[in-house]
Design an enzyme around this catalytic site. Structure first.
Site, PDB file in Angstrom:
ATOM      1  N   THR A 194       0.902  -1.207  -0.098  1.00  3.92           N
ATOM      2  CA  THR A 194       0.053  -0.146  -0.036  1.00  3.92           C
ATOM      3  C   THR A 194       0.964   1.190   0.063  1.00  3.92           C
ATOM      4  OG1 THR A 194      -1.717  -1.091   1.232  1.00  3.92           O
ATOM      5  CG2 THR A 194      -1.722   1.052   1.352  1.00  3.92           C
ATOM      6  N   GLY A 224     -10.149  -2.855   3.692  1.00  3.85           N
ATOM      7  CA  GLY A 224      -9.127  -2.700   4.676  1.00  3.85           C
ATOM      8  C   GLY A 224      -9.053  -1.588   5.379  1.00  3.85           C
ATOM      9  N   THR A 245       0.439   0.799   6.576  1.00  3.88           N
ATOM     10  CA  THR A 245       0.566  -0.084   5.674  1.00  3.88           C
ATOM     11  C   THR A 245       0.455  -1.659   6.559  1.00  3.88           C
ATOM     12  OG1 THR A 245       1.722  -1.469   3.941  1.00  3.88           O
ATOM     13  CG2 THR A 245       2.889  -0.089   5.560  1.00  3.88           C
TER      14      THR A 245
END
Ligand code: ASP
Length: 333
Positions: A194, A224, A245
């Protein structure tokens, strides 16, 4: 009046949602009490500056170009993360992101500006640049989050083009995965994940963006932390910003990025705040070693910090002081 505020105000009153008496009842002469960010000494701030999760140097370079030419932080983070969304070789963001278990490539992204305005899209298919759709949600609608088909329809209305997000490589990997269909949240210590980006412009204003294809082979419909304001990203222009992340479920459980910004408001450095954020997560997961989280933070002075569960997480930083990829310390050695 700004378009967004106008839409908000007019839609509320048109729907009859806000009566005059409600407004009168809400009216107050005393200022709301918000803890001041006075514990952060105002020093000669490093600005402009941009940081992003992992070693995404092309994205950071792009954001830096925007900042260096006098652009604002919001444009810098949007332009920056778009580089990764378009990069087909990055298999965790944008086009070329890995699919869910059913073979759908679904993307999540959000963006937040200096005034606390924010926009987000979740579980959106067929659009290469979810961060730009998130910005449109922020600027053109009275809403914050659009999901799935609704987000995709809105994107087309805003002029975004439909595109197959699979690449030859991700399709092959998916076909291979189907042979065993083994789902596990493996620790990702690679430099591909990410992208969360935080920037401070010449005016000293802060903005952030976060974009991902989420966990590979996730359950269809799973969202998420990355597009959830407060979890994967949070900006408070008085204090600083944070992004995350790693395994999003754990970040959501502690509202990680908001927590880190509030810890900085209370006087912690970005480094100390990220460490505390990871420790809070580990307290809820005592002894558990099967997941990775990386936090990244910046404060109003342009000081930065990061911390993670397992070694391997790095962040990229660009300022007049140099261009670096910084390795962060971790909870486990
Ligand atoms: N945080 C992302 C998610 O949970 C994935 C990642 O950063 O690896 O969707």
């Amino acid at each position: 009046m700004e378009r967004r505020k106008f839409i908000k105000n007019s839609s509320l009153s048109a729907a009859g949602l806000v009566s005059a008496s409600t407004l009168a009842a809400c009216k107050t002469d005393t200022k709301p009490e918000v803890a001041p960010a006075s514990t952060i000494p105002v020093q000669t701030a490093v600005k402009p500056i941009v940081v992003c999760t992992w070693n995404f140097f092309n994205a950071t370079e792009k954001a830096w170009e925007v900042l260096k030419s006098g652009g604002n932080a919001l444009d810098a983070v949007e332009q920056g993360v778009r580089v990764e969304e378009a990069d087909e070789t990055n298999e965790t963001v944008g086009k070329g992101g890995r699919p869910d278990r059913d073979g759908n490539v679904t993307l999540d992204a959000c963006i937040m500006d200096k005034d606390g305005n924010c926009g987000s899209v979740v579980c959106m298919q067929n659009i290469v640049h979810p961060v730009s759709v998130a910005r449109k949600v922020m600027e053109e609608t009275p809403h914050i989050i659009l999901a799935g088909k609704g987000a995709e329809k809105f994107a087309y209305e805003q002029g975004f083009k439909k595109e197959d997000l699979f690449t030859e490589s991700t399709r092959k990997q998916y076909e291979e995965w189907l042979k065993t269909s083994k789902y596990e949240t493996t620790i990702n210590i690679e430099n591909h994940d990410t992208i969360g980006m935080l920037a401070i412009d010449d005016n000293g204003d802060i903005a952030g963006a976060c974009t991902t294809s989420g966990m590979a082979y996730k359950v269809a419909g799973r969202v998420g932390d990355s597009p959830i304001i407060g979890a994967g990203l949070f900006i408070d222009n008085e204090v600083g910003g944070a992004t995350a992340t790693g395994v999003g479920e754990e970040v959501i459980r502690t509202v990680g990025s908001f927590l880190i910004v509030e810890l900085m408001r209370q006087g912690k450095s970005p480094q100390e705040a990220c460490e505390e954020g990871v420790k809070r997560i580990m307290k809820k997961n005592e002894g558990r070693k099967d997941f990775q989280i990386g936090f990244l933070a910046i404060n109003k002075n342009g000081e930065t910090g990061g911390y993670c569960v397992h070694p391997g997480f790095t962040y990229r930083e660009y300022s007049e002081n140099g261009h670096e990829n910084r390795e962060v310390t971790s909870f486990y050695e």
